[in-house]
Write an enzyme that holds these catalytic residues in place. Sequence first.
Site, PDB file in Angstrom:
ATOM      1  N   GLY A  17       0.821  -1.212   0.000  1.00  0.00           N
ATOM      2  CA  GLY A  17       0.000   0.000   0.000  1.00  0.00           C
ATOM      3  C   GLY A  17       0.854   1.262   0.000  1.00  0.00           C
ATOM      4  N   ASP A  38       0.419  -9.026   1.374  1.00  0.00           N
ATOM      5  CA  ASP A  38      -0.628  -8.068   0.986  1.00  0.00           C
ATOM      6  C   ASP A  38      -1.630  -8.778   0.085  1.00  0.00           C
ATOM      7  OD1 ASP A  38      -1.992  -5.718  -0.302  1.00  0.00           O
ATOM      8  OD2 ASP A  38      -0.465  -4.598   0.791  1.00  0.00           O
ATOM      9  N   LEU A  85       0.301  -3.154   8.816  1.00  0.00           N
ATOM     10  CA  LEU A  85      -0.332  -2.011   8.146  1.00  0.00           C
ATOM     11  C   LEU A  85      -1.529  -2.457   7.314  1.00  0.00           C
ATOM     12  CD1 LEU A  85       2.931  -1.342   8.292  1.00  0.00           C
ATOM     13  CD2 LEU A  85       2.248   0.647   6.967  1.00  0.00           C
ATOM     14  N   THR A 104     -10.344  -7.768   9.063  1.00  0.00           N
ATOM     15  CA  THR A 104      -8.923  -7.498   8.823  1.00  0.00           C
ATOM     16  C   THR A 104      -8.277  -6.969  10.102  1.00  0.00           C
ATOM     17  OG1 THR A 104      -9.214  -7.059   6.473  1.00  0.00           O
ATOM     18  CG2 THR A 104      -7.315  -6.021   7.522  1.00  0.00           C
ATOM     19  N   TYR A 157     -14.062   0.669  10.580  1.00  0.00           N
ATOM     20  CA  TYR A 157     -12.646   1.039  10.629  1.00  0.00           C
ATOM     21  C   TYR A 157     -12.264   1.535  12.026  1.00  0.00           C
ATOM     22  CZ  TYR A 157      -8.331   3.480   9.148  1.00  0.00           C
ATOM     23  OH  TYR A 157      -7.038   3.918   9.015  1.00  0.00           O
TER      24      TYR A 157
HETATM   25  P1  NAD Z   1      -3.423   1.638   1.813  1.00  0.00           P
HETATM   26  O1  NAD Z   1      -4.857   1.305   1.576  1.00  0.00           O
HETATM   27  O2  NAD Z   1      -2.650   2.296   0.726  1.00  0.00           O
HETATM   28  O3  NAD Z   1      -2.608   0.356   2.266  1.00  0.00           O
HETATM   29  C1  NAD Z   1      -3.168  -0.708   2.974  1.00  0.00           C
HETATM   30  C2  NAD Z   1      -2.615  -1.995   2.392  1.00  0.00           C
HETATM   31  O4  NAD Z   1      -3.169  -3.105   3.112  1.00  0.00           O
HETATM   32  C3  NAD Z   1      -2.995  -2.192   0.923  1.00  0.00           C
HETATM   33  O5  NAD Z   1      -1.869  -2.568   0.182  1.00  0.00           O
HETATM   34  C4  NAD Z   1      -4.042  -3.297   0.957  1.00  0.00           C
HETATM   35  O6  NAD Z   1      -4.058  -4.067  -0.237  1.00  0.00           O
HETATM   36  C5  NAD Z   1      -3.596  -4.088   2.182  1.00  0.00           C
HETATM   37  N1  NAD Z   1      -4.682  -4.841   2.808  1.00  0.00           N
HETATM   38  C6  NAD Z   1      -5.920  -4.421   3.160  1.00  0.00           C
HETATM   39  N2  NAD Z   1      -6.605  -5.427   3.749  1.00  0.00           N
HETATM   40  C7  NAD Z   1      -5.774  -6.492   3.766  1.00  0.00           C
HETATM   41  C8  NAD Z   1      -5.918  -7.838   4.211  1.00  0.00           C
HETATM   42  N3  NAD Z   1      -7.052  -8.274   4.776  1.00  0.00           N
HETATM   43  N4  NAD Z   1      -4.872  -8.674   4.052  1.00  0.00           N
HETATM   44  C9  NAD Z   1      -3.703  -8.260   3.473  1.00  0.00           C
HETATM   45  N5  NAD Z   1      -3.514  -7.015   3.021  1.00  0.00           N
HETATM   46  C10 NAD Z   1      -4.556  -6.134   3.177  1.00  0.00           C
HETATM   47  O7  NAD Z   1      -3.391   2.536   3.149  1.00  0.00           O
HETATM   48  P2  NAD Z   1      -2.184   3.314   3.823  1.00  0.00           P
HETATM   49  O8  NAD Z   1      -2.526   4.762   3.779  1.00  0.00           O
HETATM   50  O9  NAD Z   1      -0.879   2.866   3.303  1.00  0.00           O
HETATM   51  O10 NAD Z   1      -2.370   2.854   5.332  1.00  0.00           O
HETATM   52  C11 NAD Z   1      -1.543   1.851   5.910  1.00  0.00           C
HETATM   53  C12 NAD Z   1      -1.964   1.637   7.351  1.00  0.00           C
HETATM   54  O11 NAD Z   1      -1.844   2.871   8.076  1.00  0.00           O
HETATM   55  C13 NAD Z   1      -3.425   1.187   7.486  1.00  0.00           C
HETATM   56  O12 NAD Z   1      -3.525   0.190   8.474  1.00  0.00           O
HETATM   57  C14 NAD Z   1      -4.137   2.436   7.922  1.00  0.00           C
HETATM   58  O13 NAD Z   1      -5.255   2.127   8.730  1.00  0.00           O
HETATM   59  C15 NAD Z   1      -3.066   3.177   8.713  1.00  0.00           C
HETATM   60  N6  NAD Z   1      -3.313   4.624   8.680  1.00  0.00           N
HETATM   61  C16 NAD Z   1      -3.099   5.345   7.556  1.00  0.00           C
HETATM   62  C17 NAD Z   1      -3.371   6.715   7.554  1.00  0.00           C
HETATM   63  C18 NAD Z   1      -3.141   7.585   6.331  1.00  0.00           C
HETATM   64  O14 NAD Z   1      -3.422   8.786   6.377  1.00  0.00           O
HETATM   65  N7  NAD Z   1      -2.602   7.085   5.248  1.00  0.00           N
HETATM   66  C19 NAD Z   1      -3.886   7.333   8.704  1.00  0.00           C
HETATM   67  C20 NAD Z   1      -4.127   6.539   9.823  1.00  0.00           C
HETATM   68  C21 NAD Z   1      -3.814   5.195   9.814  1.00  0.00           C
END
Ligand code: NAD
Length: 347
Positions: A17, A38, A85, A104, A157
């Site tokens: 991600g 992933d 993540l 998840t 979420y």
């Molecule tokens: P993203 O959606 O780009 O990345 C998440 C990744 O997890 C993706 O590659 C997706 O394919 C994978 N994924 C989802 N469900 C899955 C599963 N069941 N099994 C395996 N892989 C799975 O999001 P991001 O922005 O890179 O966020 C990464 C983490 O950081 C997340 O857990 C998110 O909750 C947390 N987060 C992000 C932000 C932000 O602003 N980007 C803010 C708060 C928290």
Amino acid sequence: MMRNGKESLVLVAGGAGFIGSHLCQALVDRGHSVVCLDNLQTARPSNLRALERLPGFEFIEHDVVQPLPASVRERTDRFTQIYNLACAASPPQYQADPEHTMLTNVVGTDHLLKLAEAAGARFLLTSTSEVYGDPEMHPQRESYRGFVSCTGPRACYDEGKRAAETLTFDYARMGRAEVRVARIFNTYGPHMHPDDGRVVSNLICQALSGREITIYGDGSQTRSFCYVSDLVDGLLRLMDSESDGMEPVNLGNPNELTVNELLGHILKLTGSDAPVVHKPLPKDDPRRRRPDIGRAKARLGWEPRVPLAEGLEKTVAWFAEELDAPVRTGRGRRQWTDMPAVAASAV
Ligand code: NAD
Ligand code: UDP
């Protein structure tokens, strides 16, 4: 790095991600051997293009809701660090299959914690500012218990992450795993999915394409945006930190601005004159959000370094190249016509 006479491994679930791909790169750059798990649900597979050529990197397509694959389990004793993540982070995406989002966070986190327990590895959960809900305390400090709806569209979420934190701290309390919990605030930068529906990617892609720019509500709601390299630095420091892991740590940039102010920066950087349309504010959309990062400063010596103007400039340049949509030049702006539809707006 070695463990039990074999090369040690770092597992990054959700590593394909947006944030995960930067984290995998940073870990490989530091000499770690990384296994990325992933299911590619919200990933851009091209995020891993450069990494896949490197010997220290391995990708396994897997959904963490399912029991971990044999290729991971048979190497249990080699894992020293596990980053979780895995979870769609954009509201339209995590709401598209809310049951899967909840599972998840709960079942997926449990599978990874069990691996950490069996491996004796340190486990880091990427939680979120969403655990504070639509906050009544401003800025948000880790001690604030939040104002979260358990019945609304964001609950899969928000409550999923709260349950994941509970599970993580319970493992630690029972002496089953050593844990770290990061509460991440809005993060942006290269490798975001152009149609994942988050505000930074939406506004930049809309501005570059000349299509309607969507502002939800009147745009007076605030967020505080952290550039991804700062965030990854915070995650690495937290994982490596020897301070007590029994308390969550906010990671984010305290520079708070309204969505309208964000749009102003993006219009200036892209030179766009795309029309702005207002759509209904999504249900339970938090009014304000800004991290108190006192704990991260004190425990990790961490604070963000990349100013918004610099981070946005890099992000706009990346999207422009990625989407073949150069920003306005003296010769005029080229239209970008190949962009996929932006994900559902107000949900
Ligand atoms: P993203 O959606 O780009 O990345 C998440 C990744 O997890 C993706 O590659 C997706 O394919 C994978 N994924 C989802 N469900 C899955 C599963 N069941 N099994 C395996 N892989 C799975 O999001 P991001 O922005 O890179 O966020 C990464 C983490 O950081 C997340 O857990 C998110 O909750 C947390 N987060 C992000 C932000 C932000 O602003 N980007 C803010 C708060 C928290
Ligand atoms: N938002 C907006 N236009 C968009 C996408 C989002 O005005 O095209 C708003 C959204 O309603 C919220 C803020 O921008 O108030 C941040 O939204 P995002 O989905 O990026 O993150 P989150 O709400 O999870 O903080």
